[in-house]
Design a protein around this motif. Structure first.
Motif, PDB file in Angstrom:
ATOM      1  N   ARG A   1       0.733  -1.084   0.055  1.00 12.78           N
ATOM      2  CA  ARG A   1      -0.158   0.061   0.154  1.00 12.78           C
ATOM      3  C   ARG A   1       0.772   1.197   0.085  1.00 12.78           C
ATOM      4  O   ARG A   1       1.966   1.155   0.499  1.00 12.78           O
ATOM      5  N   PRO A   2       0.345   2.307  -0.492  1.00 13.89           N
ATOM      6  CA  PRO A   2      -0.822   2.667  -1.302  1.00 13.89           C
ATOM      7  C   PRO A   2      -0.783   2.112  -2.734  1.00 13.89           C
ATOM      8  O   PRO A   2      -1.790   2.481  -3.467  1.00 13.89           O
ATOM      9  N   MET A   3       0.401   1.633  -3.222  1.00 16.44           N
ATOM     10  CA  MET A   3       0.587   1.298  -4.814  1.00 16.44           C
ATOM     11  C   MET A   3      -0.511   0.374  -5.316  1.00 16.44           C
ATOM     12  O   MET A   3      -0.741   0.534  -6.475  1.00 16.44           O
ATOM     13  N   GLY A   4      -0.751  -0.507  -4.342  1.00 19.43           N
ATOM     14  CA  GLY A   4      -1.635  -1.876  -4.850  1.00 19.43           C
ATOM     15  C   GLY A   4      -0.762  -2.742  -5.527  1.00 19.43           C
ATOM     16  O   GLY A   4      -1.229  -3.579  -6.340  1.00 19.43           O
ATOM     17  N   THR A   5       0.600  -2.722  -5.327  1.00 20.68           N
ATOM     18  CA  THR A   5       1.559  -3.661  -6.235  1.00 20.68           C
ATOM     19  C   THR A   5       1.627  -4.801  -5.467  1.00 20.68           C
ATOM     20  O   THR A   5       1.916  -5.054  -4.124  1.00 20.68           O
ATOM     21  N   ALA A   6       1.081  -5.902  -6.046  1.00 19.51           N
ATOM     22  CA  ALA A   6       1.021  -7.443  -5.349  1.00 19.51           C
ATOM     23  C   ALA A   6       2.268  -8.063  -6.117  1.00 19.51           C
ATOM     24  O   ALA A   6       2.876  -8.024  -7.197  1.00 19.51           O
ATOM     25  N   ILE A   7       2.962  -8.658  -4.950  1.00 16.76           N
ATOM     26  CA  ILE A   7       4.244  -9.267  -5.100  1.00 16.76           C
ATOM     27  C   ILE A   7       4.181 -10.925  -4.728  1.00 16.76           C
ATOM     28  O   ILE A   7       3.738 -10.942  -3.446  1.00 16.76           O
ATOM     29  N   PHE A   8       4.344 -11.709  -5.633  1.00 21.08           N
ATOM     30  CA  PHE A   8       4.260 -13.179  -5.225  1.00 21.08           C
ATOM     31  C   PHE A   8       5.380 -13.754  -4.865  1.00 21.08           C
ATOM     32  O   PHE A   8       6.627 -13.417  -5.021  1.00 21.08           O
ATOM     33  N   GLY A   9       5.442 -14.644  -3.685  1.00 20.44           N
ATOM     34  CA  GLY A   9       6.731 -15.298  -3.292  1.00 20.44           C
ATOM     35  C   GLY A   9       6.290 -16.316  -2.122  1.00 20.44           C
ATOM     36  O   GLY A   9       5.062 -16.800  -2.002  1.00 20.44           O
ATOM     37  N   THR A  10       7.302 -16.650  -1.339  1.00 15.61           N
ATOM     38  CA  THR A  10       7.294 -17.519  -0.353  1.00 15.61           C
ATOM     39  C   THR A  10       8.116 -17.290   0.979  1.00 15.61           C
ATOM     40  O   THR A  10       9.298 -16.281   0.981  1.00 15.61           O
ATOM     41  N   ILE A  11       7.447 -17.392   2.017  1.00 17.36           N
ATOM     42  CA  ILE A  11       8.068 -17.285   3.340  1.00 17.36           C
ATOM     43  C   ILE A  11       9.393 -17.692   3.684  1.00 17.36           C
ATOM     44  O   ILE A  11       9.382 -19.286   3.565  1.00 17.36           O
TER      45      ILE A  11
END
Length: 202
Positions: free
Chosen positions: A164-174
Motif C-alpha cells: 500500500r498505497p500503490m496496490g503492487t502485488a508481489i508473489f513469493g514464499t516465506i
C-alpha cells in the motif's frame, strides 16, 4: 541477480570501448546498486572494476556529482560521475575497491553477501492461502522483503503481499520467521522501476 536481455548485452558490447579506460579491466555484471544518502536511490550496475562502475539509473545523476553506491559484497563506495549517456552513467571511485568480493559466496566475517536493502515503513496486505492479514514492511530489496508477522505464520508458506498505497502485488514464499517478523522471498526479482517506486513511498 536480474537476467540480462539480448538488447542490453548488445548495448554493453557496443558501448564498452567508450566506457573503459585503457588498462583497466571491468567485470561484466548485472547487480542491484543502492545510492546511499538522505534519499536512497536505486541503480543497476552493468560493469565494475577497482576504479569505477557503469550503471543504469532511475534518477540519473549529473556529471560532476558526488555519489555513494553500495552493491552486494562491497561496503558503500564514494565516487564522482564522469559521464552520462541517457539513463546510464559512469562513476569513478575516490579510492580503489576490492570489487572481486561481489563474486564471493561468503564475506570475511562468514556471513553470506546479499543485495543492498532499503529501509521502508509501508503498509502491506498479506495473503497466504486462506490466511489474510495486514503487516508493516520494514525493508525491501529486488529479491525479497522483511515484514511484521502474526501468530501462526510459518516458513515455507506461499502467497503474495500487496504494497500500500500503490496496490503492487508481489508473489513469493516465506523463507524465515523470527521475533515477530518474517522474510518474504519474491518469485522473481522486482524490475528496477518498480523497486524505485516502492522506495520513493517509504
Amino acid at each position: 541477480m536480474v537476467e540480462r536481455t539480448a538488447m542490453e548485452q548488445v548495448e554493453q558490447q557496443q558501448s564498452a570501448p567508450a566506457e573503459r579506460r585503457s588498462g583497466k579491466r571491468h567485470s561484466a555484471v548485472l547487480l542491484l546498486g543502492k545510492l546511499c544518502g538522505d534519499v536512497p536511490g536505486v541503480c543497476l550496475v552493468h560493469n565494475i572494476s577497482e576504479h569505477g562502475l557503469m550503471a543504469r539509473f532511475v534518477d540519473v545523476p549529473a556529471v560532476g556529482d558526488s555519489v555513494c553506491v553500495e552493491v552486494r559484497g562491497l561496503a558503500p563506495a564514494r565516487g564522482t560521475v564522469r559521464w552520462v549517456r541517457g539513463q546510464k552513467a559512469g562513476i569513478q571511485f575516490d579510492s580503489s575497491q576490492p570489487y572481486e568480493r561481489i563474486f564471493s559466496t561468503e564475506n570475511e566475517d562468514g556471513t553470506i553477501p546479499r543485495p543492498p536493502r532499503f529501509a521502508v515503513t509501508l503498509g502491506a496486505d498479506v495473503r497466504l492461502g486462506d490466511c489474510k492479514f495486514a503487516a508493516e514492511m520494514i525493508d525491501i530489496s529486488a529479491g525479497g522483503a522483511k515484514l511484521t508477522a502474526v501468530e501462526g505464520v510459518q516458513a515455507g508458506q506461499a502467497g503474495h503481499i500487496t504494497v500500500r498505497p500503490m496496490g503492487t502485488a508481489i508473489f513469493g514464499t516465506i523463507c524465515w520467521v523470527k521475533g515477530g517478523r518474517f522474510g518474504f522471498r519474491f518469485v522473481s526479482p522486482l524490475p528496477i522501476d518498480t523497486l524505485a517506486t516502492i522506495i520513493a513511498r517509504r
